[in-house]
Design a protein around this motif. Structure first.
Motif, short mmCIF file in Angstrom:
data_model
loop_
_atom_site.label_atom_id
_atom_site.label_comp_id
_atom_site.label_asym_id
_atom_site.label_seq_id
_atom_site.Cartn_x
_atom_site.Cartn_y
_atom_site.Cartn_z
N ILE A 84 0.67 -1.35 0.00
CA ILE A 84 -0.02 -0.12 -0.01
C ILE A 84 0.76 1.47 -0.08
O ILE A 84 0.77 2.11 -0.82
CB ILE A 84 -1.00 0.02 1.23
N VAL A 85 1.75 1.41 1.06
CA VAL A 85 2.62 2.67 1.05
C VAL A 85 3.43 2.83 -0.14
O VAL A 85 3.54 3.95 -0.86
CB VAL A 85 3.16 2.87 2.49
N PRO A 86 4.13 1.70 -0.50
CA PRO A 86 5.04 2.19 -1.56
C PRO A 86 4.31 2.46 -2.89
O PRO A 86 4.77 3.21 -3.67
CB PRO A 86 5.60 0.73 -1.89
N SER A 87 3.06 1.81 -3.05
CA SER A 87 2.05 2.21 -4.18
C SER A 87 1.97 3.79 -4.10
O SER A 87 1.68 4.49 -5.08
CB SER A 87 0.85 1.70 -4.44
N GLU A 88 1.37 4.23 -2.87
CA GLU A 88 1.18 5.55 -2.72
C GLU A 88 2.41 6.66 -2.83
O GLU A 88 2.32 7.67 -3.48
CB GLU A 88 0.80 5.78 -1.09
N ASP A 89 3.48 6.15 -2.49
CA ASP A 89 4.71 7.01 -2.79
C ASP A 89 4.71 7.40 -4.25
O ASP A 89 5.20 8.43 -4.76
CB ASP A 89 5.83 6.14 -2.24
N ILE A 90 4.69 6.17 -4.97
CA ILE A 90 4.67 6.55 -6.45
C ILE A 90 3.71 7.57 -6.99
O ILE A 90 3.94 8.30 -7.65
CB ILE A 90 4.81 5.20 -7.23
N ARG A 91 2.57 7.28 -6.51
CA ARG A 91 1.44 8.29 -6.89
C ARG A 91 1.90 9.49 -6.65
O ARG A 91 1.60 10.52 -7.40
CB ARG A 91 0.03 7.50 -6.25
N ILE A 92 2.17 9.69 -5.57
CA ILE A 92 2.36 11.09 -4.87
C ILE A 92 3.63 11.90 -5.89
O ILE A 92 3.39 12.94 -6.18
CB ILE A 92 2.76 11.16 -3.34
N ALA A 93 4.60 10.87 -6.14
CA ALA A 93 5.50 11.51 -7.06
C ALA A 93 5.10 11.95 -8.49
O ALA A 93 5.61 12.86 -8.90
CB ALA A 93 6.67 10.57 -7.27
N ALA A 94 4.15 10.97 -8.98
CA ALA A 94 3.66 11.34 -10.11
C ALA A 94 2.80 12.71 -10.03
O ALA A 94 2.78 13.76 -10.76
CB ALA A 94 2.46 10.19 -10.83
N GLU A 95 2.09 13.03 -8.92
CA GLU A 95 1.26 14.18 -8.63
C GLU A 95 2.14 15.30 -8.61
O GLU A 95 1.64 16.38 -9.11
CB GLU A 95 0.22 14.08 -7.34
N ARG A 96 3.12 15.30 -8.08
CA ARG A 96 4.22 16.36 -8.01
C ARG A 96 4.95 16.67 -9.06
O ARG A 96 5.72 17.88 -9.19
CB ARG A 96 5.16 15.96 -6.55
N PHE A 97 4.85 15.96 -10.19
CA PHE A 97 5.61 16.10 -11.29
C PHE A 97 5.27 17.59 -12.01
O PHE A 97 4.02 17.75 -12.24
CB PHE A 97 5.45 15.10 -12.37
N ASP A 98 5.95 18.32 -12.43
CA ASP A 98 5.61 19.72 -12.83
C ASP A 98 5.70 19.75 -14.31
O ASP A 98 6.45 19.99 -15.20
CB ASP A 98 6.87 20.77 -12.57
N GLY A 99 4.24 19.18 -14.81
CA GLY A 99 4.17 19.15 -16.17
C GLY A 99 2.96 18.31 -16.48
O GLY A 99 2.60 17.43 -15.55
#
Length: 332
Positions: free
Chosen positions: A125-140
């Motif tokens: 669960i948490v590793p999946s969320e970490d990847i999602r959060i990184a994608a959300e923070r991508f500037d573009g």
């Protein structure tokens, strides 16, 4: 033409940097030491030249990047360290590596958009969320492209992207949570084993495989699963602009791409070329993709080698249950 110009500038920059490095190496290791050191000097000059080429190449990619879209792949079961078994090396998507690749792409001035390729049944669960959060923070702009499977934790990641594309035959969904435990109480009884553990806190050993669950423990553990599910539904509802009720109505089913599109779980159905055409519309120029891969230094390579030796020797039992809570495993 823009992509060709960037590539020419990149190569020219790298060649100039390499020639300068060779010249510096020649002066330092050939001209100054004298005749007796010429052979060693030549070798050192070549070594410095190769080093300079690598450094210049990296600088060139920063100054005149040949790409404008970064591609990062999430393939296989998602875990913190890539998973693995008792006799197999780690495999699957290593969340920390994927996050690092997305962050590198975001820091790279050439990456105007992110293409996140998904082929995963989900995982921790948490590793999946970490990847999602990184994608959300991508500037573009961020576009997720599901190939074979985009389920559970994989769909959690897709919810962090601006768009989700899939193929007609892609399996999409499984928006749910599973908690599991091995019940070895009967086996222990047949073997004449008894369970004894010293704990502080009533539910500290809830879910231990060597004892049966009582009703209070079962309700407690089910409550954890329900809480994880509620968080998952809220995340998907917000990221995919769907109602929580619509997500709950899926009852954690998986759908083929076309049906997933009809009910709003997928934005578009198309091929990889279709996705790149969409990215061209978003960034306003032809797409040049750079695939990002994990960058492992010496310590990382040694650590990976040690893991493989450990798995080959039948070790890694602790790693096999990493992230579990007293024998209960939570997965998306």
């Amino acid at each position: 033409m823009a992509g060709t110009g960037r590539r020419v500038a990149n190569v020219a920059f790298a060649v100039i940097g390499a020639l300068l490095a060779v010249a510096v190496g020649w002066v330092l290791f050939v001209r100054i030491p004298g005749d007796l050191a010429e052979l060693l000097g030549v070798l050192l000059a070549v070594a410095v030249g190769l080093l300079g080429l690598r450094i210049a190449g990296n600088l060139a990619d920063s100054v005149a990047p040949t790409h404008n879209v970064a591609e990062v792949a999430v393939e296989g079961p998602i875990s913190r360290d890539g998973g693995g078994g008792l006799t197999s090396p780690p495999m699957g998507a290593e969340a920390d590596d994927v996050v690092e690749q997305i962050e590198q792409a975001d820091a790279d001035g050439g990456s105007e958009a992110l293409l996140l390729k998904l082929n995963t049944p989900g995982g921790e669960i948490v590793p999946s969320e970490d990847i999602r959060i990184a994608a959300e923070r991508f500037d573009g702009p961020t576009v997720a492209y599901a190939t074979d499977v985009c389920a559970s934790g994989g769909y959690d990641i897709a919810a962090g992207c601006d768009e989700l594309w899939a193929r007609e035959g892609t399996l999409v969904g499984s928006i749910g949570v599973i908690g599991s435990r091995v019940n070895a109480a009967d086996l222990a009884d047949r073997l004449g084993l008894s369970y004894e553990q010293f704990t502080a806190g009533e539910y500290k050993d809830a879910g231990t495989p060597l004892q049966e669950l009582d009703p209070d423990e079962r309700a407690y553990l089910q409550g954890l699963v329900d809480d994880y599910y509620e968080q998952f539904v809220e995340t998907v509802a917000e990221g995919r602009d769907l109602s929580p009720e619509a997500i709950e109505d899926t009852e954690a089913r998986v759908y083929l791409g076309e049906e997933a599109h009809e009910i709003g779980l997928v934005d578009e159905i198309g091929t990889r070329r279709d996705v790149e055409e969409r990215l061209e519309e978003q960034i306003g120029e032809p797409v040049e993709v750079r695939e990002y891969e994990p960058e492992r230094g010496l310590a990382g390579r040694l650590r990976g080698g040690a893991q493989r030796v450990a798995f080959a020797l039948g070790a890694g039992v602790a790693a096999a249950v990493s992230g579990d809570v007293d024998g209960l495993s939570f997965r998306r």
